[in-house]
Design a protein around this motif. Structure first.
Motif, PDB file in Angstrom:
ATOM      1  N   PHE A  76       0.842  -1.187   0.000  1.00  0.00           N
ATOM      2  CA  PHE A  76       0.000   0.000   0.000  1.00  0.00           C
ATOM      3  C   PHE A  76       0.883   1.245   0.000  1.00  0.00           C
ATOM      4  O   PHE A  76       1.760   1.386   0.854  1.00  0.00           O
ATOM      5  CB  PHE A  76      -0.905   0.010   1.236  1.00  0.00           C
ATOM      6  CG  PHE A  76      -1.900  -1.107   1.247  1.00  0.00           C
ATOM      7  CD1 PHE A  76      -3.185  -0.929   0.748  1.00  0.00           C
ATOM      8  CD2 PHE A  76      -1.559  -2.351   1.750  1.00  0.00           C
ATOM      9  CE1 PHE A  76      -4.105  -1.956   0.755  1.00  0.00           C
ATOM     10  CE2 PHE A  76      -2.470  -3.399   1.762  1.00  0.00           C
ATOM     11  CZ  PHE A  76      -3.749  -3.201   1.264  1.00  0.00           C
ATOM     12  N   THR A  78       0.882   4.982   0.735  1.00  0.00           N
ATOM     13  CA  THR A  78       0.030   5.881   1.498  1.00  0.00           C
ATOM     14  C   THR A  78       0.872   6.901   2.239  1.00  0.00           C
ATOM     15  O   THR A  78       1.999   6.610   2.654  1.00  0.00           O
ATOM     16  CB  THR A  78      -0.842   5.094   2.504  1.00  0.00           C
ATOM     17  OG1 THR A  78      -1.503   6.011   3.378  1.00  0.00           O
ATOM     18  CG2 THR A  78      -0.031   4.122   3.334  1.00  0.00           C
ATOM     19  N   LEU A 113      -5.900  -0.188   5.629  1.00  0.00           N
ATOM     20  CA  LEU A 113      -4.486   0.102   5.899  1.00  0.00           C
ATOM     21  C   LEU A 113      -4.069  -0.444   7.258  1.00  0.00           C
ATOM     22  O   LEU A 113      -2.977  -1.024   7.399  1.00  0.00           O
ATOM     23  CB  LEU A 113      -4.228   1.609   5.838  1.00  0.00           C
ATOM     24  CG  LEU A 113      -4.373   2.276   4.471  1.00  0.00           C
ATOM     25  CD1 LEU A 113      -4.171   3.781   4.600  1.00  0.00           C
ATOM     26  CD2 LEU A 113      -3.438   1.675   3.457  1.00  0.00           C
ATOM     27  N   CYS A 120       2.587  -0.899   4.471  1.00  0.00           N
ATOM     28  CA  CYS A 120       2.277   0.490   4.111  1.00  0.00           C
ATOM     29  C   CYS A 120       3.579   1.266   3.912  1.00  0.00           C
ATOM     30  O   CYS A 120       4.439   1.290   4.797  1.00  0.00           O
ATOM     31  CB  CYS A 120       1.440   1.153   5.206  1.00  0.00           C
ATOM     32  SG  CYS A 120      -0.236   0.519   5.330  1.00  0.00           S
TER      33      CYS A 120
END
Length: 178
Positions: A76, A78, A113, A120
Motif C-alpha cells: 500500500f 500511502t 491500511l 504500508c
C-alpha cells in the motif's frame, strides 16, 4: 511481475494517465469501485489517448471482491506509511505483487491500511504537502520496481515502430554547415 491497483479513483485524467503508464510498462490495472467517473468517459479516454486499446484492466465492486480474486503481496502506497517505498527489495517477492494506491481525496480506507500496517509505504515529501498527484505517485513507484529488475524487456531506445533509435542523427550538423 507487478500490477497496479487503484482504490476508488475519483479523477478521470489521473486514471487515464495511469492507464498510459500501465501500457508503457506492461502492467495490469485493477480498478476498485466506486469510480468517480464512467470508464468510457471522454476525459478518461483523452488522458489515455490511443493506448486505451492496449490496456489490460479489470474492475471490482469493492476491495473484498479484489482480494478474493487476487492472491499475492499487497503493498500500500500511502502518506501514512512509515517506510520508504525505495527501501523495498522488490525482486525478493516470489508471489504476485500488487501496488495499491488510494483515491485522490482520502486514500485507501484506513481500516484496510490498519490491517496491513507492515505493508504500508510512502514516497518521501516535505511537510508542505499531504501527498503527490496520484498518477505521479504510480509512475515513481512503478519505475523504481522496474529499475530493480533492470527494466525487464522494456525497450531502451526509441523503437523502430515509431521514429527509430537513430532519429536524431538527421539533425546532426556537419562542420562545414556551421
Amino acid at each position: 511481475m507487478f500490477d497496479i491497483v487503484l482504490y476508488e479513483p475519483e479523477i478521470p485524467q489521473n486514471t487515464g494517465n495511469i492507464m498510459r503508464t500501465c501500457v508503457a510498462i506492461g502492467a495490469k490495472l485493477h480498478l476498485i469501485e466506486p469510480l468517480g467517473f464512467k470508464i468510457d468517459e471522454q476525459k478518461l479516454r483523452r488522458s489515455a489517448l490511443d493506448y486505451y486499446e492496449h490496456l489490460n484492466y479489470v474492475i471490482y465492486k469493492d476491495f473484498n471482491d479484489f482480494a478474493a480474486k487476487n492472491k499475492g503481496t499487497y503493498l500500500f502506497l500511502t502518506r501514512y506509511g512509515k517506510k520508504n517505498y525505495a527501501d523495498i527489495d522488490y525482486p525478493k517477492f516470489e508471489e504476485p505483487l500488487y501496488l495499491i494506491f488510494g483515491k485522490e481525496s482520502t486514500g485507501v480506507d484506513k481500516k484496510i491500511l490498519a490491517k496491513h500496517l507492515d505493508y504500508c509505504y510512502r514516497i518521501p515529501t516535505t511537510d508542505k504537502v499531504r501527498s503527490l498527484n496520484l498518477s505521479n505517485a504510480v509512475a515513481i513507484v512503478s519505475y523504481e520496481v522496474l529499475r530493480q529488475f533492470n527494466y525487464f524487456d522494456l525497450i531502451q531506445t526509441e523503437p523502430e515502430t515509431h521514429k527509430g533509435k537513430d532519429f536524431l542523427d538527421q539533425f546532426i550538423e556537419k562542420e562545414d554547415e556551421l
